[in-house]
Design an enzyme around this catalytic site. Structure first.
Site, mmCIF file in Angstrom:
data_model
loop_
_atom_site.group_PDB
_atom_site.id
_atom_site.type_symbol
_atom_site.label_atom_id
_atom_site.label_comp_id
_atom_site.label_asym_id
_atom_site.label_seq_id
_atom_site.Cartn_x
_atom_site.Cartn_y
_atom_site.Cartn_z
ATOM 1 N N ARG A 246 0.816 -1.222 0.000
ATOM 2 C CA ARG A 246 0.000 0.000 0.000
ATOM 3 C C ARG A 246 0.850 1.272 0.000
ATOM 4 O O ARG A 246 0.346 2.358 -0.210
ATOM 5 C CB ARG A 246 -0.955 0.026 1.195
ATOM 6 C CG ARG A 246 -1.672 -1.276 1.382
ATOM 7 C CD ARG A 246 -3.172 -1.118 1.584
ATOM 8 N NE ARG A 246 -3.830 -2.397 1.384
ATOM 9 C CZ ARG A 246 -4.569 -2.717 0.333
ATOM 10 N NH1 ARG A 246 -4.789 -1.837 -0.612
ATOM 11 N NH2 ARG A 246 -5.108 -3.907 0.224
ATOM 12 N N HIS B 129 -0.642 -4.904 -11.805
ATOM 13 C CA HIS B 129 -1.961 -4.529 -12.308
ATOM 14 C C HIS B 129 -1.758 -3.402 -13.314
ATOM 15 O O HIS B 129 -1.130 -2.392 -12.965
ATOM 16 C CB HIS B 129 -2.853 -4.048 -11.161
ATOM 17 C CG HIS B 129 -3.124 -5.109 -10.139
ATOM 18 N ND1 HIS B 129 -3.874 -4.882 -9.008
ATOM 19 C CD2 HIS B 129 -2.752 -6.414 -10.085
ATOM 20 C CE1 HIS B 129 -3.945 -6.001 -8.305
ATOM 21 N NE2 HIS B 129 -3.282 -6.946 -8.929
ATOM 22 N N GLU C 181 -1.236 -8.357 -15.335
ATOM 23 C CA GLU C 181 -2.271 -9.213 -14.762
ATOM 24 C C GLU C 181 -3.622 -8.887 -15.379
ATOM 25 O O GLU C 181 -4.009 -7.719 -15.478
ATOM 26 C CB GLU C 181 -2.325 -9.043 -13.231
ATOM 27 C CG GLU C 181 -3.385 -9.958 -12.607
ATOM 28 C CD GLU C 181 -3.301 -10.084 -11.088
ATOM 29 O OE1 GLU C 181 -2.390 -9.514 -10.469
ATOM 30 O OE2 GLU C 181 -4.182 -10.778 -10.534
ATOM 31 N N ASP D 37 -14.059 -8.295 -7.876
ATOM 32 C CA ASP D 37 -12.739 -8.742 -7.421
ATOM 33 C C ASP D 37 -12.708 -9.122 -5.950
ATOM 34 O O ASP D 37 -12.025 -8.485 -5.147
ATOM 35 C CB ASP D 37 -11.681 -7.664 -7.730
ATOM 36 C CG ASP D 37 -10.259 -8.194 -7.566
ATOM 37 O OD1 ASP D 37 -10.104 -9.376 -7.205
ATOM 38 O OD2 ASP D 37 -9.313 -7.420 -7.789
ATOM 39 N N HIS E 126 4.979 -9.566 -6.979
ATOM 40 C CA HIS E 126 3.819 -8.703 -7.241
ATOM 41 C C HIS E 126 4.169 -7.258 -6.906
ATOM 42 O O HIS E 126 4.671 -6.967 -5.831
ATOM 43 C CB HIS E 126 2.630 -9.176 -6.396
ATOM 44 C CG HIS E 126 1.297 -8.738 -6.919
ATOM 45 N ND1 HIS E 126 0.983 -7.416 -7.115
ATOM 46 C CD2 HIS E 126 0.201 -9.445 -7.291
ATOM 47 C CE1 HIS E 126 -0.254 -7.335 -7.590
ATOM 48 N NE2 HIS E 126 -0.750 -8.554 -7.712
ATOM 49 N N GLU F 269 -4.025 -16.752 -3.948
ATOM 50 C CA GLU F 269 -4.208 -15.446 -3.284
ATOM 51 C C GLU F 269 -5.549 -15.492 -2.574
ATOM 52 O O GLU F 269 -6.383 -14.603 -2.703
ATOM 53 C CB GLU F 269 -4.245 -14.321 -4.314
ATOM 54 C CG GLU F 269 -3.005 -14.203 -5.158
ATOM 55 C CD GLU F 269 -3.185 -13.178 -6.273
ATOM 56 O OE1 GLU F 269 -4.150 -13.317 -7.081
ATOM 57 O OE2 GLU F 269 -2.392 -12.247 -6.312
ATOM 58 N N TYR G 135 -0.050 -2.553 -4.974
ATOM 59 C CA TYR G 135 -1.355 -2.189 -5.551
ATOM 60 C C TYR G 135 -1.428 -0.719 -5.916
ATOM 61 O O TYR G 135 -2.198 -0.321 -6.778
ATOM 62 C CB TYR G 135 -2.473 -2.456 -4.530
ATOM 63 C CG TYR G 135 -2.673 -3.892 -4.171
ATOM 64 C CD1 TYR G 135 -2.679 -4.879 -5.144
ATOM 65 C CD2 TYR G 135 -2.881 -4.271 -2.845
ATOM 66 C CE1 TYR G 135 -2.881 -6.202 -4.812
ATOM 67 C CE2 TYR G 135 -3.082 -5.593 -2.500
ATOM 68 C CZ TYR G 135 -3.078 -6.553 -3.479
ATOM 69 O OH TYR G 135 -3.287 -7.854 -3.137
ATOM 70 N N HIS H 193 -10.359 -13.194 -11.295
ATOM 71 C CA HIS H 193 -10.538 -12.028 -12.169
ATOM 72 C C HIS H 193 -11.200 -12.422 -13.492
ATOM 73 O O HIS H 193 -12.078 -11.711 -13.990
ATOM 74 C CB HIS H 193 -9.192 -11.353 -12.443
ATOM 75 C CG HIS H 193 -8.541 -10.802 -11.206
ATOM 76 N ND1 HIS H 193 -7.296 -10.233 -11.226
ATOM 77 C CD2 HIS H 193 -8.960 -10.754 -9.918
ATOM 78 C CE1 HIS H 193 -6.977 -9.845 -9.991
ATOM 79 N NE2 HIS H 193 -7.960 -10.162 -9.178
ATOM 80 N N ASP I 10 -5.698 -14.542 -13.667
ATOM 81 C CA ASP I 10 -6.175 -14.814 -12.312
ATOM 82 C C ASP I 10 -7.571 -15.414 -12.467
ATOM 83 O O ASP I 10 -8.443 -14.800 -13.099
ATOM 84 C CB ASP I 10 -6.191 -13.469 -11.573
ATOM 85 C CG ASP I 10 -6.680 -13.551 -10.140
ATOM 86 O OD1 ASP I 10 -7.723 -14.173 -9.915
ATOM 87 O OD2 ASP I 10 -6.024 -12.949 -9.258
ATOM 88 N N HIS J 135 -11.794 -12.358 -3.783
ATOM 89 C CA HIS J 135 -11.245 -13.718 -3.791
ATOM 90 C C HIS J 135 -11.890 -14.564 -2.692
ATOM 91 O O HIS J 135 -12.207 -14.061 -1.625
ATOM 92 C CB HIS J 135 -9.737 -13.697 -3.549
ATOM 93 C CG HIS J 135 -8.980 -12.913 -4.573
ATOM 94 N ND1 HIS J 135 -7.608 -12.942 -4.653
ATOM 95 C CD2 HIS J 135 -9.391 -12.092 -5.573
ATOM 96 C CE1 HIS J 135 -7.212 -12.157 -5.651
ATOM 97 N NE2 HIS J 135 -8.268 -11.628 -6.210
ATOM 98 N N HIS K 174 -2.831 -16.926 -11.305
ATOM 99 C CA HIS K 174 -3.265 -16.764 -9.917
ATOM 100 C C HIS K 174 -4.491 -17.642 -9.748
ATOM 101 O O HIS K 174 -5.439 -17.548 -10.541
ATOM 102 C CB HIS K 174 -3.635 -15.304 -9.624
ATOM 103 C CG HIS K 174 -2.442 -14.408 -9.512
ATOM 104 N ND1 HIS K 174 -2.553 -13.049 -9.428
ATOM 105 C CD2 HIS K 174 -1.114 -14.697 -9.449
ATOM 106 C CE1 HIS K 174 -1.334 -12.516 -9.311
ATOM 107 N NE2 HIS K 174 -0.447 -13.502 -9.338
HETATM 108 ZN ZN ZN Z 1 -7.856 -9.841 -7.220
HETATM 109 FE FE FE Z 2 -4.304 -11.877 -8.711
HETATM 110 FE FE FE Z 3 -2.870 -8.980 -8.359
#
Ligand code: ZN
Ligand code: FE
Ligand code: FE
Length: 277
Positions: free
Chosen positions: A37, A107, A142, A224, A67, A256, A70, A179, A176, A226, A211
């Site tokens: 973050r 992303h 992604e 989104d 990764h 994830e 975000y 996703h 993913d 999970h 993913h």
């Molecule tokens: Zn996600």
């Molecule tokens: Fe993912």
């Molecule tokens: Fe991701």
């Protein structure tokens, strides 16, 4: 051989992550290159990275799938945020060279009212400014669920970004399952059809990692969220078909899912049982 792992905390360094992965039954993993973050990044110790590389070699680890944070939005409408993101990407490329030859997933970004075309152009400009011919890392776009103004929930958008990157051989795609499903791709009833569409638009050779997540929502929800493997709208049978699919079975699979260690270890063990060697 099934290459499977999960997201691991990176605060204790590479060797700790490698041992953590082994303890969970994993032979690959994902980690945030820095606080997911925020922007700060701890310095990497070469001795720690070297110890990890030896452990990974001894234990036959597959390719890691790092990764990006975000917060890294290469197509923000705010030029100072775009520049911040570009610097973060450049720094992460240097950090990734401590573990040569791995994947770095990000992303694509949210265009925030600038429109998809403008966003795609900004993402490609950033990649063209940062990627270097000598780097050993492959950078993965992604595929996204299509929440808000996210770019990358359509295969055509992933293709459009790849088409504009000069060092195309340094690029790939990570799909993913949550996703895909929430973006409206029916991987439960027509996995073959979805992969054929991906192959036609992007090309299966560009698909480098998956993913593996279940979803809390029905197909096409664009939210989104999970879910644990087998407890969502995708379900265990469909995810078992994903890991066994001839076009996917050699790829690294990263969980994830909303789990602690025990839950991850159980999911990894269950998926290993369902993988047909
Ligand atoms: Zn996600
Ligand atoms: Fe993912
Ligand atoms: Fe991701």
């Amino acid at each position: 051989m099934l290459y499977i792992g999960c997201h691991l905390p990176s605060s204790k360094g590479y060797l700790a992550m490698g041992k953590h992965a082994l303890a969970l039954g994993a032979n690959t993993f994902a980690f945030f290159t820095r606080n997911p973050r925020g922007g700060s990044a701890k310095p990497i110790k070469e001795s720690d990275a070297a110890a990890f590389r030896a452990l990974a070699e001894e234990n036959g680890f597959g390719t890691l799938v790092a990764h990006a944070p975000y917060t890294m939005n290469l197509c923000s409408a705010d030029p100072s945020i775009r520049e911040f993101a570009r610097n973060m990407l450049a720094d992460d490329m240097l950090r990734m060279e401590y573990t040569p030859g791995q994947y770095y997933n990000f992303h694509p970004g949210s265009h925030v009212q600038q429109g998809v075309e403008a966003g795609i152009g900004q993402i490609a400009d950033a990649l063209n400014a940062v990627l270097k011919p000598e780097q050993t890392t492959t950078v993965l776009l992604e595929g996204m669920a299509g929440k808000g103004s996210e770019i990358g929930s359509k295969f055509e958008e992933l293709r459009a970004i790849l088409d504009r990157v000069a060092l195309r051989e340094k690029m790939g795609v990570c799909l993913d399952t949550c996703h895909l499903w929430e973006a409206g791709f029916d991987i439960v009833n027509d996995l073959d059809g979805v992969l054929e569409e991906f192959d036609r638009i992007v090309g299966l050779p560009h698909l480098k990692a998956m993913h593996l997540n279940d979803s809390k929502n029905p197909m096409g929800a664009h939210k989104d969220r999970h879910e644990k493997i087998g407890q969502g709208h995708i379900g265990l049978d469909a995810l078992a078909r994903v890991i066994n699919h001839p076009a996917l079975r050699h790829l690294p699979f990263i969980l994830e899912t909303p789990n602690e260690d025990e839950g991850y270890a159980a999911e990894i063990a269950r998926l290993r049982e369902l993988y047909v060697e």
